[in-house]
Design an enzyme around this catalytic site. Sequence first.
Site, PDB file in Angstrom:
ATOM      1  N   ASP A  77       0.866  -1.074   0.123  1.00  0.00           N
ATOM      2  CA  ASP A  77       0.410  -0.150   0.024  1.00  0.00           C
ATOM      3  C   ASP A  77       0.854   0.875  -0.378  1.00  0.00           C
ATOM      4  O   ASP A  77       1.693   1.296   0.907  1.00  0.00           O
ATOM      5  CB  ASP A  77      -0.477  -0.172   1.450  1.00  0.00           C
ATOM      6  CG  ASP A  77      -2.420   0.469   0.643  1.00  0.00           C
ATOM      7  OD1 ASP A  77      -2.566   1.035   0.604  1.00  0.00           O
ATOM      8  OD2 ASP A  77      -3.135  -0.603   1.796  1.00  0.00           O
ATOM      9  N   ASP A  79      -3.216   4.682  -1.842  1.00  0.00           N
ATOM     10  CA  ASP A  79      -3.329   5.444  -1.016  1.00  0.00           C
ATOM     11  C   ASP A  79      -4.341   6.610  -2.165  1.00  0.00           C
ATOM     12  O   ASP A  79      -3.686   7.846  -2.150  1.00  0.00           O
ATOM     13  CB  ASP A  79      -3.373   5.504  -0.078  1.00  0.00           C
ATOM     14  CG  ASP A  79      -4.804   5.404   1.060  1.00  0.00           C
ATOM     15  OD1 ASP A  79      -5.540   4.627   1.436  1.00  0.00           O
ATOM     16  OD2 ASP A  79      -4.200   6.868   2.400  1.00  0.00           O
ATOM     17  N   GLU A 137      -6.016   4.399  -6.263  1.00  0.00           N
ATOM     18  CA  GLU A 137      -7.881   4.303  -5.091  1.00  0.00           C
ATOM     19  C   GLU A 137      -8.392   5.524  -5.471  1.00  0.00           C
ATOM     20  O   GLU A 137      -7.190   6.720  -4.977  1.00  0.00           O
ATOM     21  CB  GLU A 137      -7.616   3.846  -4.030  1.00  0.00           C
ATOM     22  CG  GLU A 137      -8.823   3.960  -2.667  1.00  0.00           C
ATOM     23  CD  GLU A 137      -8.736   4.340  -1.674  1.00  0.00           C
ATOM     24  OE1 GLU A 137      -9.895   4.355  -0.872  1.00  0.00           O
ATOM     25  OE2 GLU A 137      -8.372   5.552  -1.404  1.00  0.00           O
ATOM     26  N   HIS A 179     -11.390  -2.722   2.960  1.00  0.00           N
ATOM     27  CA  HIS A 179     -10.959  -2.760   5.148  1.00  0.00           C
ATOM     28  C   HIS A 179     -11.936  -1.354   4.852  1.00  0.00           C
ATOM     29  O   HIS A 179     -12.028  -0.764   6.059  1.00  0.00           O
ATOM     30  CB  HIS A 179      -9.829  -2.527   4.971  1.00  0.00           C
ATOM     31  CG  HIS A 179      -9.093  -1.638   4.183  1.00  0.00           C
ATOM     32  ND1 HIS A 179      -9.170  -1.175   3.655  1.00  0.00           N
ATOM     33  CD2 HIS A 179      -8.366   0.247   5.003  1.00  0.00           C
ATOM     34  CE1 HIS A 179      -8.460   0.335   2.578  1.00  0.00           C
ATOM     35  NE2 HIS A 179      -8.095   0.808   3.800  1.00  0.00           N
ATOM     36  N   ASP A 180     -12.673  -0.428   4.132  1.00  0.00           N
ATOM     37  CA  ASP A 180     -12.978   0.040   4.686  1.00  0.00           C
ATOM     38  C   ASP A 180     -14.733   0.590   3.809  1.00  0.00           C
ATOM     39  O   ASP A 180     -15.898   1.199   4.248  1.00  0.00           O
ATOM     40  CB  ASP A 180     -13.171   1.528   3.031  1.00  0.00           C
ATOM     41  CG  ASP A 180     -11.286   1.887   3.707  1.00  0.00           C
ATOM     42  OD1 ASP A 180     -10.585   2.007   4.983  1.00  0.00           O
ATOM     43  OD2 ASP A 180     -10.638   2.230   2.577  1.00  0.00           O
TER      44      ASP A 180
HETATM   45  C1  GLC Z   1      -7.795   5.964   2.338  1.00  0.00           C
HETATM   46  C2  GLC Z   1      -7.965   4.172   2.546  1.00  0.00           C
HETATM   47  C3  GLC Z   1      -8.448   4.174   4.284  1.00  0.00           C
HETATM   48  C4  GLC Z   1      -7.609   5.351   5.106  1.00  0.00           C
HETATM   49  C5  GLC Z   1      -7.739   6.892   4.067  1.00  0.00           C
HETATM   50  C6  GLC Z   1      -6.426   7.860   4.299  1.00  0.00           C
HETATM   51  O1  GLC Z   1      -9.287   5.739   1.379  1.00  0.00           O
HETATM   52  O2  GLC Z   1      -8.288   3.294   2.520  1.00  0.00           O
HETATM   53  O3  GLC Z   1      -7.892   2.950   5.251  1.00  0.00           O
HETATM   54  O4  GLC Z   1      -7.933   5.955   6.131  1.00  0.00           O
HETATM   55  O5  GLC Z   1      -7.188   6.194   2.427  1.00  0.00           O
HETATM   56  O6  GLC Z   1      -5.133   7.282   4.059  1.00  0.00           O
END
Ligand code: GLC
Length: 574
Positions: free
Chosen positions: A110, A217, A273, A346-347
Amino acid sequence: MTTDHPALAPTSRPDGWWRSAVVYQIYPRSFQDTDGDGIGDIPGITSRLDYLAELGVDVLWLSPVYRSPQVDNGYDISDYQDVDPLFGTLADLDELIAATHARGMKLVMDLVVNHTSDQHAWFTESRDPASAKRDWYYWRPAREGHEPGTPGAEPDDSRAAFAPSAWTYDPASGEYYLGIFSPGQPDLNWENEDVRHAVHRMMRWWVDRGVDGFRMDVINLISKPAALTSGGPIPAGAGGFGAIANGPRLDEFLAEMNREVGLDAEHLITVGEMPGATVEVARRVTDPARRELNMVFTFEHVNLDQASHSKWDLADLPLPVLKANLAHWQEGLADAGWNSLYLDNHDQPRAVSRFGDDSPEHRVSSAKTLATVLHLHKGTPYVYQGEEFGMTNAPLTRIEHYQDVESLNYHTLATAGGTPEEEVLASLAAKSRDHARTPVQWDATDNAGFTTGTPWFAVNPDHTEINAEAARRDPDSVFAHFQRLIRLRHDSETVREGRFALLLPDHEQIWAFTRTLEDERLLVVANCSSRPAELPLQELGELDDAELVLGTHADRDPGRLAAWESRVLRVRTL
Ligand code: GLC
C-alpha cells in the site's frame, strides 16, 4: 532517476498479466497474530500463505505495515522504509516476499503518499517555518481578521474526513497545516518537486526489495485544485472529495511517477484508489497509451446506498441502480483502460451483509451469488480477507464497540450537532469500517484461531459457524465457490476479455449479462433477492441447450431461479 528494467516489456500493453489475475487484500492488523499481542503480524501472514495458494489468488495486497502512530491503523506513516514493530521487522517482510514468490504469487504494498503521519521526519522538520521542508506541506496563516488558534480562524471552512476541520493550528509557528483526513495525516505538497522525487526514490527502494507493485491510497488527491495550490482556500463545492480530487496535474504526476519508478516494468501491477473519480478520469488514467496506472478503484458503486455525499445518510439501493453503475464502468472502459472489481475492502461493511442476505438461510447462497456476479465482470477482481468464506458484519450496537477514527469522529460530530444517538448508531451499524476489521475467523475456537492473546477487536461471535476451516472442509462452501470462480478466470479467455452486455436492466431481482468473445458467449443469470424469480425466457432466449459452466444450486428449475441462485451458462451465439 531512470528505470533499471529497460529490457522488460511494458505492462501497459493490453495483454498485461494482471488482466487474468485475482488480487487478495490483507489487513494485517486483523489477519493472523503469532506473538500473542492480539494484533496480526507479518509472520502470521507468512503462516497462512498455503491457504491463500489453495484459494488460488495471484497477488496479495498488504494494507500498510510501515512505521506508524496508528491514528488511522497505518494509513498515517511515519517511516516509509521500515516496518512497524507491531507487525514485525523488515526481515520478516523480506521473508514474506520470498515465501509469496516461492508459491508463485506476488506481493503489492500500500502506498500512502497523499499524506504522511504528523510524526514523519519530513513533517517534524516542516513545522519550522525556516526549514527547507516548510513547502513540503500546505501551511497557511489564520483567516484574515482572526486571531490564530481561535475558533473560526481556520483558513477556510473545509471539514476533514475524520475531524471537524481540514486545518490544524500549530502554535509554534502560528500557522495552520492541511490534513484532509485528520490532524495526524498532513497532506504532502506534490507541487514541490523534491516531494515527488523523495516519493519516487522510496518506491524504487521497495521495487528493488522485491515488491511487485503498489495499491495507491487516495492517489487522485495528490494534485490539489489550483485555488489551493496558488495560496487560496479549498474551493467550497461538491462535498465529499469532489472539491479536492482529480486536480489539474494528476495525469502529469502519475505519468512522471510511472516513468521515474519504472512502473511499466512487466512484472509490476498498479492500482490507484480514486474517490470522486468518474469513468472519464479512469479511462484517461488507465489508458495503456498514457502509461499512468493499470487500473483504479472507483467509489461510485459503494456510494449508491447513501442519500447525500455523506455515507452515513442511509438510502435503499434498488438492484437496477447498482447494475447500471457497474455496466456504465464496463462500457466506459471496454475499449481503453481496465476495471478493478470489488464489493469488499477494509473501508466497507461486509458485502454479504450489505448487498446480500446474511441470515442463516441465505448467507451462503448470497455470498456465492454476489461473487459470481462480480467475478464474471470484466476487470481484475479483488477479494478481501474473509469474503472468500462469507464473513458478515459484526453485532456493533454501542459506541463502545467501535474503534475506527472515522466512526468515532462521526459519532462525536453528529451527536453534538443534534442527530439522535439512535440514528447515529443505526448509520454506524450499517456503514462502519470496523465491520471489515474484525479478526479473520480461521476456526471455531475461542479467538477464532486469530490470536492466543486478547484480540485488539472483538471476534465476531458467528465464528463458531462461519470460519475458514469449516469452509475448506465443505465442497459446497463459499470458499469452494471462490476457488471455482478464480479457476474459471484463469482458464477462460472469455471471462478475461469478453465483451460485456447488460440484459434486463430494469429487473428488480435478476442481474443478467453476457460476456462474448468471438464465437463463445457466457450468460450470467443471478437472482439477487431472497425470493425465487421467474426467468424471463422470452427476453433471455432459449436456454434449453445451454451448458452449465458454474452454478450455486444443485437442483435447477429451467424456468426459475431460487433465492440467491446464480448460473453461468455457455449459450449459442446467434
Ligand atoms: C484510503 C484508505 C483508508 C484511509 C484513507 C486515508 O481511503 O483506504 O483506510 O483511512 O485513505 O489514508
